[in-house]
Scaffold this motif. Sequence first.
Motif, PDB file in Angstrom:
ATOM      1  N   SER A  13       0.609  -1.022   0.214  1.00 53.64           N
ATOM      2  CA  SER A  13       0.070  -0.070  -0.219  1.00 53.64           C
ATOM      3  C   SER A  13       0.793   1.667   0.409  1.00 53.64           C
ATOM      4  CB  SER A  13      -0.713  -0.397   1.284  1.00 53.64           C
ATOM      5  OG  SER A  13      -1.243   1.226   0.778  1.00 53.64           O
ATOM      6  N   THR A  14       0.788   2.513  -0.881  1.00 53.22           N
ATOM      7  CA  THR A  14       1.313   3.449  -0.461  1.00 53.22           C
ATOM      8  C   THR A  14       0.968   4.719   0.027  1.00 53.22           C
ATOM      9  OG1 THR A  14       1.438   3.078  -2.922  1.00 53.22           O
ATOM     10  CG2 THR A  14       1.556   5.781  -2.006  1.00 53.22           C
ATOM     11  N   VAL A  15       1.506   4.793   1.733  1.00 55.76           N
ATOM     12  CA  VAL A  15       1.358   6.356   2.722  1.00 55.76           C
ATOM     13  C   VAL A  15       1.798   7.203   2.444  1.00 55.76           C
ATOM     14  CG1 VAL A  15       0.808   6.307   4.774  1.00 55.76           C
ATOM     15  CG2 VAL A  15      -0.196   4.173   3.841  1.00 55.76           C
ATOM     16  N   VAL A  16       1.679   8.004   2.420  1.00 55.81           N
ATOM     17  CA  VAL A  16       1.690   9.549   2.587  1.00 55.81           C
ATOM     18  C   VAL A  16       1.820   9.941   4.511  1.00 55.81           C
ATOM     19  CG1 VAL A  16       2.699  12.146   1.895  1.00 55.81           C
ATOM     20  CG2 VAL A  16       1.671  10.137  -0.081  1.00 55.81           C
ATOM     21  N   ALA A  17       3.021  10.302   4.235  1.00 54.23           N
ATOM     22  CA  ALA A  17       3.270  11.215   5.734  1.00 54.23           C
ATOM     23  C   ALA A  17       4.095  12.181   5.613  1.00 54.23           C
ATOM     24  CB  ALA A  17       3.914   9.947   6.656  1.00 54.23           C
ATOM     25  N   ILE A  18       3.476  13.379   6.892  1.00 48.15           N
ATOM     26  CA  ILE A  18       3.946  14.234   6.813  1.00 48.15           C
ATOM     27  C   ILE A  18       5.247  14.209   7.448  1.00 48.15           C
ATOM     28  CG2 ILE A  18       4.262  16.476   8.119  1.00 48.15           C
ATOM     29  CD1 ILE A  18       0.687  16.666   7.623  1.00 48.15           C
ATOM     30  N   SER A  19       6.442  14.961   6.754  1.00 47.29           N
ATOM     31  CA  SER A  19       7.934  15.210   7.230  1.00 47.29           C
ATOM     32  C   SER A  19       7.853  16.158   8.348  1.00 47.29           C
ATOM     33  CB  SER A  19       9.171  14.907   6.174  1.00 47.29           C
ATOM     34  OG  SER A  19      10.246  14.861   6.799  1.00 47.29           O
ATOM     35  N   ALA A  20       8.214  16.240   9.488  1.00 46.20           N
ATOM     36  CA  ALA A  20       7.973  16.925  10.472  1.00 46.20           C
ATOM     37  C   ALA A  20       9.292  17.184  10.878  1.00 46.20           C
ATOM     38  CB  ALA A  20       7.375  16.820  11.736  1.00 46.20           C
ATOM     39  N   PHE A  45      -4.786  19.398   9.541  1.00 40.65           N
ATOM     40  CA  PHE A  45      -3.749  18.123   9.115  1.00 40.65           C
ATOM     41  C   PHE A  45      -5.130  16.865   9.312  1.00 40.65           C
ATOM     42  CE2 PHE A  45      -0.140  20.459  10.812  1.00 40.65           C
ATOM     43  CZ  PHE A  45       0.640  20.496  10.408  1.00 40.65           C
ATOM     44  N   GLU A  46      -6.456  16.886   9.977  1.00 39.69           N
ATOM     45  CA  GLU A  46      -6.849  15.621   9.482  1.00 39.69           C
ATOM     46  C   GLU A  46      -6.705  14.808   9.516  1.00 39.69           C
ATOM     47  OE1 GLU A  46      -7.823  16.327   4.861  1.00 39.69           O
ATOM     48  OE2 GLU A  46      -9.647  18.054   6.201  1.00 39.69           O
ATOM     49  N   ASP A  47      -6.124  14.017  10.881  1.00 44.18           N
ATOM     50  CA  ASP A  47      -5.358  12.710  11.247  1.00 44.18           C
ATOM     51  C   ASP A  47      -4.593  12.212  10.279  1.00 44.18           C
ATOM     52  OD1 ASP A  47      -7.232  13.044  14.008  1.00 44.18           O
ATOM     53  OD2 ASP A  47      -8.768  12.042  11.808  1.00 44.18           O
ATOM     54  N   GLU A  48      -3.707  12.735   9.915  1.00 41.97           N
ATOM     55  CA  GLU A  48      -2.796  13.224   8.587  1.00 41.97           C
ATOM     56  C   GLU A  48      -1.521  11.863   9.210  1.00 41.97           C
ATOM     57  OE1 GLU A  48      -2.097  15.844   5.241  1.00 41.97           O
ATOM     58  OE2 GLU A  48      -2.621  16.387   7.237  1.00 41.97           O
ATOM     59  N   PHE A  49      -1.499  11.270   9.141  1.00 38.81           N
ATOM     60  CA  PHE A  49       0.611  10.638  10.042  1.00 38.81           C
ATOM     61  C   PHE A  49       2.203  11.392   9.889  1.00 38.81           C
ATOM     62  CE2 PHE A  49      -1.595   6.176   7.821  1.00 38.81           C
ATOM     63  CZ  PHE A  49      -1.890   5.633   9.111  1.00 38.81           C
ATOM     64  N   ALA A  50       2.775  11.411  10.817  1.00 38.00           N
ATOM     65  CA  ALA A  50       3.965  12.186  10.289  1.00 38.00           C
ATOM     66  C   ALA A  50       5.551  11.128  10.965  1.00 38.00           C
ATOM     67  CB  ALA A  50       4.303  13.208  11.502  1.00 38.00           C
ATOM     68  N   LYS A  75      -0.719  14.410  18.057  1.00 38.71           N
ATOM     69  CA  LYS A  75      -2.203  13.897  18.690  1.00 38.71           C
ATOM     70  C   LYS A  75      -3.225  15.096  18.651  1.00 38.71           C
ATOM     71  CE  LYS A  75      -4.889  10.164  18.653  1.00 38.71           C
ATOM     72  NZ  LYS A  75      -4.712   9.474  16.850  1.00 38.71           N
ATOM     73  N   ARG A  76      -2.854  15.651  19.308  1.00 37.20           N
ATOM     74  CA  ARG A  76      -3.364  17.153  19.888  1.00 37.20           C
ATOM     75  C   ARG A  76      -3.953  17.939  18.775  1.00 37.20           C
ATOM     76  NH1 ARG A  76      -0.541  18.240  24.483  1.00 37.20           N
ATOM     77  NH2 ARG A  76      -0.129  19.983  23.760  1.00 37.20           N
ATOM     78  N   PHE A  77      -3.073  18.381  17.450  1.00 32.99           N
ATOM     79  CA  PHE A  77      -3.382  18.793  16.309  1.00 32.99           C
ATOM     80  C   PHE A  77      -3.357  17.634  15.057  1.00 32.99           C
ATOM     81  CE2 PHE A  77      -0.436  22.002  18.642  1.00 32.99           C
ATOM     82  CZ  PHE A  77      -0.944  22.962  18.282  1.00 32.99           C
ATOM     83  N   ARG A  78      -3.839  16.615  15.844  1.00 34.86           N
ATOM     84  CA  ARG A  78      -5.179  16.063  14.704  1.00 34.86           C
ATOM     85  C   ARG A  78      -3.266  14.896  13.547  1.00 34.86           C
ATOM     86  NH1 ARG A  78     -10.092  17.245  11.976  1.00 34.86           N
ATOM     87  NH2 ARG A  78     -10.083  15.017  11.377  1.00 34.86           N
ATOM     88  N   LEU A  79      -2.015  15.414  14.010  1.00 30.55           N
ATOM     89  CA  LEU A  79      -0.884  14.514  13.334  1.00 30.55           C
ATOM     90  C   LEU A  79      -0.867  13.185  13.977  1.00 30.55           C
ATOM     91  CD1 LEU A  79       1.187  17.122  12.326  1.00 30.55           C
ATOM     92  CD2 LEU A  79       0.388  15.662  10.974  1.00 30.55           C
ATOM     93  N   ASN A  80      -0.650  11.903  13.841  1.00 28.58           N
ATOM     94  CA  ASN A  80      -0.078  10.365  14.026  1.00 28.58           C
ATOM     95  C   ASN A  80       1.421  10.631  13.309  1.00 28.58           C
ATOM     96  OD1 ASN A  80      -3.146  10.116  15.290  1.00 28.58           O
ATOM     97  ND2 ASN A  80      -3.406   9.681  12.751  1.00 28.58           N
TER      98      ASN A  80
END
Length: 262
Positions: A13-20, A45-50, A75-80
């Motif tokens: 599966s292809t998953v896009v994650a934010i790089s913090a 951020f709508e519960d995106e991966f980080a 998590k409080r900012f909806r980043l997993n």
Amino acid sequence: MQKTRKPIEIKISTVVAISAILHETDPASLEQALKEMTGGVADFFEDEFAVLDIGTLDADAAAGIDWSAVVALFKRFRLNTVAVRNAPEGLHAGIVEHGLAIDNSAVAGAGAANARAQEAAVQDSAPAPVAAAPVAPTAPAPVQPAAVPVANTVVIDTPVRAGQRIYARGADLVVLAVVNNGAELIADGCIHVYAPLRGRALAGASGNTEARIFAASLEAELVSIAGVYRTFENGHAPELAGKQVQVRLQGERIDVLQMKAS
């Protein structure tokens, strides 16, 4: 005899994650920065991966990270938060104990800039197969069915509706119809929209800082080039209304410029 269904199937599966990329480790400083970034928008951020990139930190700062506090803050900012990149080997055990994976996509300690350069070099030397796939952090999202890959380009010729997310992996993305509010376009290359562009558009998703976004009319709520974001909560520049524009990255700044005939 009826064939027994397998209890589990494993598929790619292809998953896009934010790089913090962390330049500081103090949770209070990080919280303030996230507040400024999101502008108070609760679903920014709508519960995106980080993925946390700590390659810019010195050894003492990296060793002092309170992983529980940082994960809870994101998590409080909806980043997993799912993984840590560029972590020294001595920190791996502690990171894993907090339920995070070790991202080995970049050489440990190389830093975010070097990591992006390595990813870009790999992309240039061996382009990835073209694919248009949904990215769904919490639930499957509908994918635009009219995706046509052409020579490292994904072409969408019907409107992109709210809730749809289209990812052109290893390719440019061309959309020939309107992109509605609540839709999201992602491409490792450039994004071209020959109609009003609303919703979100993220070009250079794999770290390509030379990627650009082109739109017949830019009405987006968010644009991004190589992970650098710009939002438009205060509206778009009136002089660019209804004009053909390009979005490009200049250093750490997103510029929106009108395209003019030569």
